[in-house]
Design a protein around this motif. Structure first.
Motif, PDB file in Angstrom:
ATOM      1  N   ARG A  93      -2.909  -0.527  -3.180  1.00 40.78           N
ATOM      2  CA  ARG A  93      -1.792  -1.247  -3.790  1.00 40.78           C
ATOM      3  C   ARG A  93      -1.936  -1.294  -5.313  1.00 40.78           C
ATOM      4  N   GLU A  94      -3.175  -1.334  -5.794  1.00 38.86           N
ATOM      5  CA  GLU A  94      -3.430  -1.385  -7.239  1.00 38.86           C
ATOM      6  C   GLU A  94      -3.243  -0.031  -7.919  1.00 38.86           C
ATOM      7  N   CYS A  95      -3.214   1.039  -7.123  1.00 42.16           N
ATOM      8  CA  CYS A  95      -3.068   2.388  -7.691  1.00 42.16           C
ATOM      9  C   CYS A  95      -1.589   2.760  -7.818  1.00 42.16           C
ATOM     10  N   HIS A  96      -1.309   3.676  -8.739  1.00 42.33           N
ATOM     11  CA  HIS A  96       0.072   4.092  -8.971  1.00 42.33           C
ATOM     12  C   HIS A  96       0.418   5.379  -8.226  1.00 42.33           C
ATOM     13  N   ALA A  97      -0.603   6.076  -7.744  1.00 42.65           N
ATOM     14  CA  ALA A  97      -0.398   7.315  -6.983  1.00 42.65           C
ATOM     15  C   ALA A  97      -1.601   7.531  -6.072  1.00 42.65           C
ATOM     16  N   ILE A  98      -1.405   8.380  -5.058  1.00 43.70           N
ATOM     17  CA  ILE A  98      -2.445   8.607  -4.046  1.00 43.70           C
ATOM     18  C   ILE A  98      -2.847  10.078  -4.025  1.00 43.70           C
ATOM     19  N   ILE A  99      -4.162  10.319  -4.023  1.00 45.67           N
ATOM     20  CA  ILE A  99      -4.703  11.664  -3.795  1.00 45.67           C
ATOM     21  C   ILE A  99      -5.351  11.624  -2.419  1.00 45.67           C
ATOM     22  N   HIS A 100      -4.704  12.259  -1.433  1.00 48.92           N
ATOM     23  CA  HIS A 100      -5.148  12.182  -0.039  1.00 48.92           C
ATOM     24  C   HIS A 100      -5.941  13.440   0.313  1.00 48.92           C
ATOM     25  N   VAL A 101      -7.245  13.265   0.555  1.00 49.21           N
ATOM     26  CA  VAL A 101      -8.119  14.399   0.875  1.00 49.21           C
ATOM     27  C   VAL A 101      -8.123  14.640   2.385  1.00 49.21           C
ATOM     28  N   LEU A 102      -7.825  15.876   2.764  1.00 46.94           N
ATOM     29  CA  LEU A 102      -7.804  16.267   4.179  1.00 46.94           C
ATOM     30  C   LEU A 102      -8.861  17.340   4.429  1.00 46.94           C
ATOM     31  N   ARG A 103      -9.643  17.161   5.480  1.00 48.16           N
ATOM     32  CA  ARG A 103     -10.653  18.166   5.816  1.00 48.16           C
ATOM     33  C   ARG A 103     -10.000  19.370   6.470  1.00 48.16           C
ATOM     34  N   CYS A 104     -10.129  20.528   5.812  1.00 47.17           N
ATOM     35  CA  CYS A 104      -9.538  21.762   6.322  1.00 47.17           C
ATOM     36  C   CYS A 104     -10.608  22.849   6.455  1.00 47.17           C
ATOM     37  N   PHE A 105     -11.780  22.487   6.897  1.00 45.35           N
ATOM     38  CA  PHE A 105     -12.869  23.459   7.083  1.00 45.35           C
ATOM     39  C   PHE A 105     -13.675  23.080   8.323  1.00 45.35           C
ATOM     40  N   ASP A 106     -14.301  24.084   8.923  1.00 43.40           N
ATOM     41  CA  ASP A 106     -15.197  23.882  10.070  1.00 43.40           C
ATOM     42  C   ASP A 106     -16.640  23.897   9.579  1.00 43.40           C
ATOM     43  N   ASN A 107     -17.424  22.939  10.038  1.00 42.69           N
ATOM     44  CA  ASN A 107     -18.854  22.919   9.730  1.00 42.69           C
ATOM     45  C   ASN A 107     -19.521  21.986  10.731  1.00 42.69           C
ATOM     46  N   ASP A 108     -20.300  22.584  11.662  1.00 40.76           N
ATOM     47  CA  ASP A 108     -20.930  21.792  12.724  1.00 40.76           C
ATOM     48  C   ASP A 108     -21.947  20.795  12.187  1.00 40.76           C
TER      49      ASP A 108
END
Length: 363
Positions: A93-108
């Protein structure tokens, strides 16, 4: 103006934040300072600033900055206070914008909190929690407005219609930023500080081999966010962290060349965050200092002057403005003036990104 990095646990948020803390863009060293454990001030990589420095040869150079916040990883039930839910939502709520990190890699070797890699499911997990919180906000406001409508208040009636529009969208799993609105509705909804109305940038965290081309996971994300008015950046966060560790400019360039990249991804990310916040840069250039100043897109000349000092805005008389391209083409302020390319602008002038400005004021 702050942009907050969000995501599920173990998707690469903290690695990205630490990477930004050591970001080196182009040949310049862009430092970072920690204000508190999860807040960093990052300089905006800008080749224009370097060009002006080369032309003016000032005593010092000051870049524009943006604040980046590393927000705690979210879990299901955050909207009801699960985990660090309340803190997480308050930080957003305190931020003016969101950087949403999504995991798009495979690693066991890197465990996923839900047991498998699925960026769309991860996105929806966070979306749902934010939407539920927004729905709570809208419903609370509706309770008050519904009572006022009964008195025949026309403004309350308009607000009721707008709130019901957003309530229906949120109940259908649609974020506030994806709702089509009129100018009046947009102005009204700003006051509610809805979490899902904030501008968003999706960072698809990929493996090194996918840094320049993306992969199948990235393709699914692009398809899923089509109607959201959101930007997507593909970044190999772990590899970016390795690049940021290299002190030598040539070494970094060789590394980037091997990956098929023209510049470090964090430089693109920083600039994208700046743009996401609807910010732009103007410059002041003199022998003592060449400096990039941050203003909102659409700012007037007096407002731009006020960024330097409030007295400049109060006593604003006029602005002397040179387009960045003209400054570079002619090489010096004197030659720009001789060519008749310096403009004198008044209080109504809307600042353009890259303007080189001097202000005349009377305190």
């Amino acid at each position: 103006m702050k942009a907050g990095i969000v995501g599920l646990p173990n998707v690469g948020k903290s690695t990205l934040f630490n990477c930004l803390s050591n970001a080196k863009a182009q040949s310049a060293n862009f430092p970072f300072c920690t204000i508190e454990p999860n807040l960093g001030v990052v300089n905006i990589p800008d080749l224009r600033l370097e060009k002006l420095e080369a032309l003016v040869n000032p005593e010092k150079v000051v870049p524009a900055t943006v604040e980046i916040v590393d927000i705690a990883g979210l879990v299901r039930g955050a909207s009801k206070g699960e985990g660090l839910g309340n803190q997480f939502l308050a930080n957003i709520r305190e931020c003016h914008a969101i950087i949403h990190v999504l995991r798009c890699f495979d690693n066991d070797n890197i465990v996923h909190v839900d047991g498998s890699v699925d960026p769309i499911r991860d996105k929806e997990t966070i979306d749902i929690e934010l939407q539920l919180k927004d729905l709570e906000t809208v419903e609370k406001r509706l309770e008050k407005v519904n009572r006022t409508v009964k008195t025949g208040d026309k403004d309350a009636k308009k607000e009721q219609e707008t709130l019901n529009k957003f309530k229906a969208a949120l109940e259908s799993g649609i974020s506030a930023r994806a709702v089509e609105v009129t100018e009046d509705e947009e102005e009204l909804i700003k006051g509610f500080q809805l979490l899902t109305a904030k501008p968003i940038l999706y960072v698809c965290n990929v493996d090194e081999a996918s840094a320049s081309t993306g992969n199948a996971y990235v393709d699914t994300v692009k398809e899923a966010v089509k109607g959201e008015n959101a930007e997507i950046i593909v970044l190999a966060v772990a590899t970016e962290a390795d690049i940021a560790e290299l002190e030598d400019y040539e070494e970094r360039q060789l590394f980037l060349d091997d990956l098929g990249l023209e510049e470090a991804g964090v430089s693109r990310l920083i600039r994208a965050a700046y743009k996401l916040l609807s910010l732009q840069t103007y410059f002041t250039a003199g022998e003592k200092e060449v400096r990039a100043w941050t203003v909102d897109v659409g700012a007037t000349a007096p407002q731009a002057a006020g960024v330097i000092h409030t007295d400049f805005e109060k006593g604003f008389i006029r602005a002397e403005v040179i387009a960045y391209d003209d400054y570079v083409n002619y090489g010096t302020e004197v030659k720009v003036k001789e060519a008749g390319k310096m403009r004198v602008e008044g209080k109504e002038y809307i600042v353009k990104d890259g303007d080189v400005m001097h202000f005349r004021f009377n305190v």
